[in-house]
Design a protein around this motif. Structure first.
Motif, PDB file in Angstrom:
ATOM      1  N   GLU A 124     -13.812   3.690  -0.934  1.00  9.56           N
ATOM      2  CA  GLU A 124     -12.414   3.632  -0.515  1.00  9.56           C
ATOM      3  C   GLU A 124     -11.804   2.255  -0.746  1.00  9.56           C
ATOM      4  N   THR A 139     -19.236   5.433   1.565  1.00  7.38           N
ATOM      5  CA  THR A 139     -17.874   5.961   1.556  1.00  7.38           C
ATOM      6  C   THR A 139     -16.815   4.865   1.613  1.00  7.38           C
ATOM      7  N   GLN A 140     -17.055   3.845   2.433  1.00  5.83           N
ATOM      8  CA  GLN A 140     -16.024   2.827   2.580  1.00  5.83           C
ATOM      9  C   GLN A 140     -15.989   1.864   1.394  1.00  5.83           C
ATOM     10  N   GLN A 166     -10.804   2.262  -4.295  1.00  4.76           N
ATOM     11  CA  GLN A 166      -9.628   3.108  -4.452  1.00  4.76           C
ATOM     12  C   GLN A 166      -8.362   2.395  -3.961  1.00  4.76           C
ATOM     13  N   LEU A 209      -5.774   9.598   1.570  1.00  3.13           N
ATOM     14  CA  LEU A 209      -6.850   8.723   2.041  1.00  3.13           C
ATOM     15  C   LEU A 209      -6.846   8.627   3.563  1.00  3.13           C
ATOM     16  N   HIS A 248     -12.253  -2.207   6.089  1.00  9.51           N
ATOM     17  CA  HIS A 248     -13.429  -1.554   5.513  1.00  9.51           C
ATOM     18  C   HIS A 248     -14.507  -2.570   5.137  1.00  9.51           C
TER      19      HIS A 248
END
Length: 208
Positions: free
Chosen positions: A197, A193-194, A200, A97, A164
């Motif tokens: 993430e 995208t963030q 995740q 990551l 984020h």
């Protein structure tokens, strides 16, 4: 003789008027059979396309400027956090990551710096940026650098989630208030995208 001169003058004036009328008709019909008035300014297509040109080229507003000025130091801090992972991170997914963050955010920083230069605006708003949403304090960064292994992985995940979330918040503001197409596209990318993430990193925390 005088009468003849007057008649000649009138004849020349009439000839000039006819010639001028012919030129005007030629100009009006020059746009082709589809739009005989296209070459004239009657508020039609020709005028509209000319006035729309600056907007299509990328008009910007204060929201776009603020987005770039805030997101540059925000991304730069994320890269600082990612660099701390070198030699400290243990978890393979965290390491992967970190690489993805570096790959995505450095090019975005260069894009935003380019916009501000084009717009004639300064890169920095001043104040260091620590008051922005999700920004880590100096204490947070020192605490992260002082950890290693699984402790680093957990601390990194916790701090990057908050970081984020701040970026997503700023990007959503740009989506709503911004004007520049390129800036809004980067905002879309940040949100997509963030947010992924964040999800995740939360899963990583659950298993660490």
């Amino acid at each position: 003789m005088r009468a003849k001169t007057i008649r000649t003058t009138r004849k020349l004036a009439l000839t000039g008027a006819v010639a001028a009328a012919g030129l005007l008709l030629a100009a009006c019909s020059g746009s082709g059979s589809g739009d005989s008035m296209g070459g004239m300014d009657h508020g039609g297509k020709a005028t509209t396309s000319a006035s729309a040109a600056p907007s299509s080229a990328g008009a910007f507003n204060d929201a776009d400027v603020m987005f770039a000025q805030m997101m540059i130091p925000h991304h730069e801090q994320a890269l600082e956090m990612a660099k701390l992972a070198d030699g400290r991170a243990e978890d393979a997914e965290i390491k992967k990551l970190v690489g993805e963050i570096e790959k995505a955010q450095d090019p975005e920083i260069q894009k935003m710096k380019g916009w501000l230069k084009t717009w004639g605006k300064p890169e920095s708003m001043g104040g260091g940026g620590h008051g922005m949403a999700g920004m880590m304090s100096d204490t947070d960064m020192k605490a992260l650098s002082a950890t290693k292994g699984k402790a680093f992985d957990r601390k990194f995940a916790e701090l990057m989630i908050a970081h984020h979330e701040g970026a997503v918040e700023m990007a959503k503001t740009e989506q709503t208030n911004g004007s520049d197409a390129a800036a809004k596209q980067v905002a879309d990318d940040v949100v997509r995208t963030q947010a992924a993430e964040i999800a995740q990193l939360k899963k990583i925390l659950e298993r660490l």
